[in-house]
Design a protein around this motif. Structure first.
Motif, PDB file in Angstrom:
ATOM      1  N   LEU A  30       0.762  -0.919   0.016  1.00 47.09           N
ATOM      2  CA  LEU A  30      -0.060   0.050   0.201  1.00 47.09           C
ATOM      3  C   LEU A  30       0.941   1.294   0.041  1.00 47.09           C
ATOM      4  CD1 LEU A  30      -2.994  -1.129   2.457  1.00 47.09           C
ATOM      5  CD2 LEU A  30      -2.855  -1.236   0.006  1.00 47.09           C
ATOM      6  N   ASP A  31       2.079   1.399   0.944  1.00 44.64           N
ATOM      7  CA  ASP A  31       2.914   2.313   0.806  1.00 44.64           C
ATOM      8  C   ASP A  31       3.685   2.464  -0.728  1.00 44.64           C
ATOM      9  OD1 ASP A  31       3.083   3.883   3.034  1.00 44.64           O
ATOM     10  OD2 ASP A  31       4.519   2.316   4.029  1.00 44.64           O
ATOM     11  N   ARG A  32       3.992   1.366  -1.205  1.00 46.57           N
ATOM     12  CA  ARG A  32       4.503   1.525  -2.529  1.00 46.57           C
ATOM     13  C   ARG A  32       3.544   2.146  -3.548  1.00 46.57           C
ATOM     14  NH1 ARG A  32       4.665  -3.810  -3.898  1.00 46.57           N
ATOM     15  NH2 ARG A  32       2.477  -3.381  -4.631  1.00 46.57           N
ATOM     16  N   ASP A  33       2.334   1.692  -3.475  1.00 43.98           N
ATOM     17  CA  ASP A  33       1.332   2.142  -4.530  1.00 43.98           C
ATOM     18  C   ASP A  33       1.074   3.726  -4.084  1.00 43.98           C
ATOM     19  OD1 ASP A  33       1.178  -0.227  -5.774  1.00 43.98           O
ATOM     20  OD2 ASP A  33      -0.296  -0.921  -4.687  1.00 43.98           O
ATOM     21  N   LEU A  34       1.107   4.210  -2.981  1.00 44.50           N
ATOM     22  CA  LEU A  34       0.702   5.464  -2.638  1.00 44.50           C
ATOM     23  C   LEU A  34       2.046   6.458  -3.034  1.00 44.50           C
ATOM     24  CD1 LEU A  34      -1.320   5.177   0.537  1.00 44.50           C
ATOM     25  CD2 LEU A  34      -2.069   6.190  -1.628  1.00 44.50           C
ATOM     26  N   ALA A  35       3.176   5.925  -2.991  1.00 50.04           N
ATOM     27  CA  ALA A  35       4.449   6.708  -3.434  1.00 50.04           C
ATOM     28  C   ALA A  35       4.233   7.384  -4.758  1.00 50.04           C
ATOM     29  CB  ALA A  35       5.458   5.657  -3.477  1.00 50.04           C
ATOM     30  N   VAL A  36       3.437   6.896  -5.514  1.00 54.64           N
ATOM     31  CA  VAL A  36       3.145   7.649  -6.794  1.00 54.64           C
ATOM     32  C   VAL A  36       2.834   8.992  -6.403  1.00 54.64           C
ATOM     33  CG1 VAL A  36       1.771   7.831  -8.883  1.00 54.64           C
ATOM     34  CG2 VAL A  36       2.949   5.493  -8.252  1.00 54.64           C
ATOM     35  N   HIS A  37       2.030   9.183  -5.516  1.00 52.67           N
ATOM     36  CA  HIS A  37       1.502  10.545  -5.018  1.00 52.67           C
ATOM     37  C   HIS A  37       2.420  11.308  -3.915  1.00 52.67           C
ATOM     38  CE1 HIS A  37      -2.236  10.035  -7.327  1.00 52.67           C
ATOM     39  NE2 HIS A  37      -2.296   8.612  -6.804  1.00 52.67           N
ATOM     40  N   GLY A  38       3.603  10.515  -3.526  1.00 50.54           N
ATOM     41  CA  GLY A  38       4.455  11.323  -2.584  1.00 50.54           C
ATOM     42  C   GLY A  38       4.070  11.236  -1.415  1.00 50.54           C
ATOM     43  N   ALA A 109      -8.442  17.892  -2.419  1.00 49.56           N
ATOM     44  CA  ALA A 109      -8.107  17.592  -3.743  1.00 49.56           C
ATOM     45  C   ALA A 109      -7.123  16.157  -3.882  1.00 49.56           C
ATOM     46  CB  ALA A 109      -7.589  18.552  -4.677  1.00 49.56           C
ATOM     47  N   ALA A 110      -6.287  16.369  -3.035  1.00 46.79           N
ATOM     48  CA  ALA A 110      -5.244  15.132  -2.970  1.00 46.79           C
ATOM     49  C   ALA A 110      -5.927  13.909  -2.705  1.00 46.79           C
ATOM     50  CB  ALA A 110      -4.300  15.478  -2.114  1.00 46.79           C
ATOM     51  N   ILE A 111      -6.745  13.988  -1.734  1.00 49.18           N
ATOM     52  CA  ILE A 111      -7.216  12.821  -1.084  1.00 49.18           C
ATOM     53  C   ILE A 111      -8.258  12.178  -2.385  1.00 49.18           C
ATOM     54  CG2 ILE A 111      -9.282  13.501   0.232  1.00 49.18           C
ATOM     55  CD1 ILE A 111      -7.316  10.713   1.219  1.00 49.18           C
ATOM     56  N   GLU A 112      -8.816  12.913  -2.961  1.00 51.09           N
ATOM     57  CA  GLU A 112      -9.761  12.408  -4.097  1.00 51.09           C
ATOM     58  C   GLU A 112      -8.895  12.107  -5.278  1.00 51.09           C
ATOM     59  OE1 GLU A 112     -12.328  15.946  -5.187  1.00 51.09           O
ATOM     60  OE2 GLU A 112     -13.323  15.774  -3.258  1.00 51.09           O
ATOM     61  N   GLU A 113      -7.903  12.404  -5.367  1.00 52.42           N
ATOM     62  CA  GLU A 113      -6.896  11.871  -6.498  1.00 52.42           C
ATOM     63  C   GLU A 113      -6.181  10.725  -6.172  1.00 52.42           C
ATOM     64  OE1 GLU A 113      -2.685  13.152  -8.236  1.00 52.42           O
ATOM     65  OE2 GLU A 113      -3.967  14.868  -8.030  1.00 52.42           O
ATOM     66  N   MET A 114      -5.932  10.430  -4.783  1.00 55.86           N
ATOM     67  CA  MET A 114      -5.494   9.375  -4.211  1.00 55.86           C
ATOM     68  C   MET A 114      -6.304   8.156  -4.198  1.00 55.86           C
ATOM     69  SD  MET A 114      -2.504  10.522  -1.713  1.00 55.86           S
ATOM     70  CE  MET A 114      -3.293  12.139  -1.032  1.00 55.86           C
ATOM     71  N   ALA A 115      -7.425   8.436  -3.800  1.00 54.29           N
ATOM     72  CA  ALA A 115      -8.321   7.234  -3.359  1.00 54.29           C
ATOM     73  C   ALA A 115      -8.498   6.378  -4.172  1.00 54.29           C
ATOM     74  CB  ALA A 115      -9.801   8.179  -3.077  1.00 54.29           C
ATOM     75  N   ARG A 123      -7.785  -3.547  -2.803  1.00 50.84           N
ATOM     76  CA  ARG A 123      -8.315  -4.754  -3.442  1.00 50.84           C
ATOM     77  C   ARG A 123      -7.366  -5.921  -4.153  1.00 50.84           C
ATOM     78  NH1 ARG A 123     -13.268  -5.293  -3.971  1.00 50.84           N
ATOM     79  NH2 ARG A 123     -14.805  -3.632  -3.723  1.00 50.84           N
ATOM     80  N   ALA A 124      -6.215  -5.113  -4.781  1.00 51.63           N
ATOM     81  CA  ALA A 124      -5.259  -5.982  -5.345  1.00 51.63           C
ATOM     82  C   ALA A 124      -4.578  -6.859  -4.085  1.00 51.63           C
ATOM     83  CB  ALA A 124      -4.498  -5.364  -6.466  1.00 51.63           C
ATOM     84  N   ASN A 125      -4.164  -6.213  -3.232  1.00 53.45           N
ATOM     85  CA  ASN A 125      -3.102  -6.537  -2.171  1.00 53.45           C
ATOM     86  C   ASN A 125      -3.781  -7.386  -0.996  1.00 53.45           C
ATOM     87  OD1 ASN A 125      -0.410  -5.831  -3.485  1.00 53.45           O
ATOM     88  ND2 ASN A 125      -1.481  -3.859  -3.378  1.00 53.45           N
ATOM     89  N   LEU A 126      -5.190  -7.382  -1.135  1.00 55.83           N
ATOM     90  CA  LEU A 126      -6.034  -7.984   0.153  1.00 55.83           C
ATOM     91  C   LEU A 126      -7.063  -8.444  -0.225  1.00 55.83           C
ATOM     92  CD1 LEU A 126      -5.899  -9.009   3.273  1.00 55.83           C
ATOM     93  CD2 LEU A 126      -6.885  -6.632   3.634  1.00 55.83           C
ATOM     94  N   ILE A 127      -8.052  -7.775  -0.504  1.00 56.73           N
ATOM     95  CA  ILE A 127      -9.613  -8.156  -0.822  1.00 56.73           C
ATOM     96  C   ILE A 127      -9.610  -9.147  -1.877  1.00 56.73           C
ATOM     97  CG2 ILE A 127     -12.047  -7.324  -1.418  1.00 56.73           C
ATOM     98  CD1 ILE A 127     -11.253  -4.772  -0.018  1.00 56.73           C
ATOM     99  N   ASP A 128      -9.228  -9.073  -3.146  1.00 54.35           N
ATOM    100  CA  ASP A 128      -9.301  -9.915  -4.188  1.00 54.35           C
ATOM    101  C   ASP A 128      -8.553 -11.184  -4.032  1.00 54.35           C
ATOM    102  OD1 ASP A 128     -11.203  -7.896  -5.081  1.00 54.35           O
ATOM    103  OD2 ASP A 128      -9.987  -7.426  -6.605  1.00 54.35           O
ATOM    104  N   ILE A 129      -7.825 -11.363  -2.954  1.00 57.06           N
ATOM    105  CA  ILE A 129      -6.915 -12.394  -2.892  1.00 57.06           C
ATOM    106  C   ILE A 129      -7.851 -13.668  -2.141  1.00 57.06           C
ATOM    107  CG2 ILE A 129      -4.821 -13.324  -1.616  1.00 57.06           C
ATOM    108  CD1 ILE A 129      -3.582 -10.762  -2.240  1.00 57.06           C
TER     109      ILE A 129
END
Length: 159
Positions: A30-38, A109-115, A123-129
C-alpha cells in the motif's frame, strides 16, 4: 494471571507468523502504491480520516487514537502534511487549549486523487486475494481483536 506460559502450538505458530508477515507485506504494498503521489500510508490514513470528519477537522489527540499513532508521531505526520499544504493546525474551536488538524482544499483534492489508487491497491493486495466469505471473516475476527484491545486501553476507538 497464570504464571505458566501457554506456548503456541505448531499450528498457532504458523498462523501467527503468517499474520505478521502478511500484514507487513500489505502495508509495504500500500505504501509503494501511494508513493506515486509522494504519500505514505500513514499520511493517507490521516487525510482520509479528516476527509470523512465534519468540517474536515479533528482534534489532534482524537486523530492519533483513530489512526493508532502516538501523540508525537501524529504531530510529525501533521507537520509533514502541513508543509505540503494538505492540512493546517488550528486551536480547537470549542476550548482553544487543544489543537485540531484541518483538511485544506488542496488536501481534499489530494485525497480525491489518491483514493482510487488506494482502493485499487487494497483490492489487489488483500480483498481480491480472499473469497468474499474469507474477507468478511477476517474483518469480523480483527474487529474482535480491535475491540478487546480498545477496551484494555491499548488502541483507538471502535468504528
Amino acid at each position: 494471571m497464570s504464571t505458566e506460559t501457554r506456548w503456541l502450538t505448531p499450528q498457532e505458530q504458523r498462523a501467527w507468523r503468517a499474520y505478521l508477515r502478511a500484514t507487513r507485506l500489505v502495508e509495504v504494498a500500500l505504501d509503494r502504491d501511494l508513493a506515486v503521489h509522494g504519500t505514505q500510508l500513514s499520511e493517507y490514513e490521516v487525510i482520509s480520516m479528516l476527509s470523512e470528519a465534519p468540517g474536515g477537522r479533528l482534534r489532534m489527540s482524537n486523530l492519533a487514537d483513530m489512526v493508532v499513532q502516538s501523540r508525537s508521531r501524529i504531530t510529525h505526520t501533521a507537520a509533514r502534511l502541513e508543509k505540503r499544504g494538505l492540512v493546517r493546525r488550528e486551536a480547537c474551536v470549542d476550548d482553544r487549549r487543544g489543537v485540531e488538524v484541518v483538511l485544506t482544499d488542496d488536501g481534499r483534492a489530494a485525497i480525491e486523487e489518491m483514493a482510487r489508487r488506494h482502493v485499487d491497491s487494497v483490492r489487489a493486495n488483500l480483498i481480491d486475494i480472499l473469497s468474499p466469505e474469507e474477507f468478511i471473516a477476517l474483518g469480523d475476527s480483527l474487529r474482535k481483536v480491535r475491540d478487546a484491545l480498545a477496551m484494555a486501553g491499548q488502541a483507538g476507538d471502535a468504528d
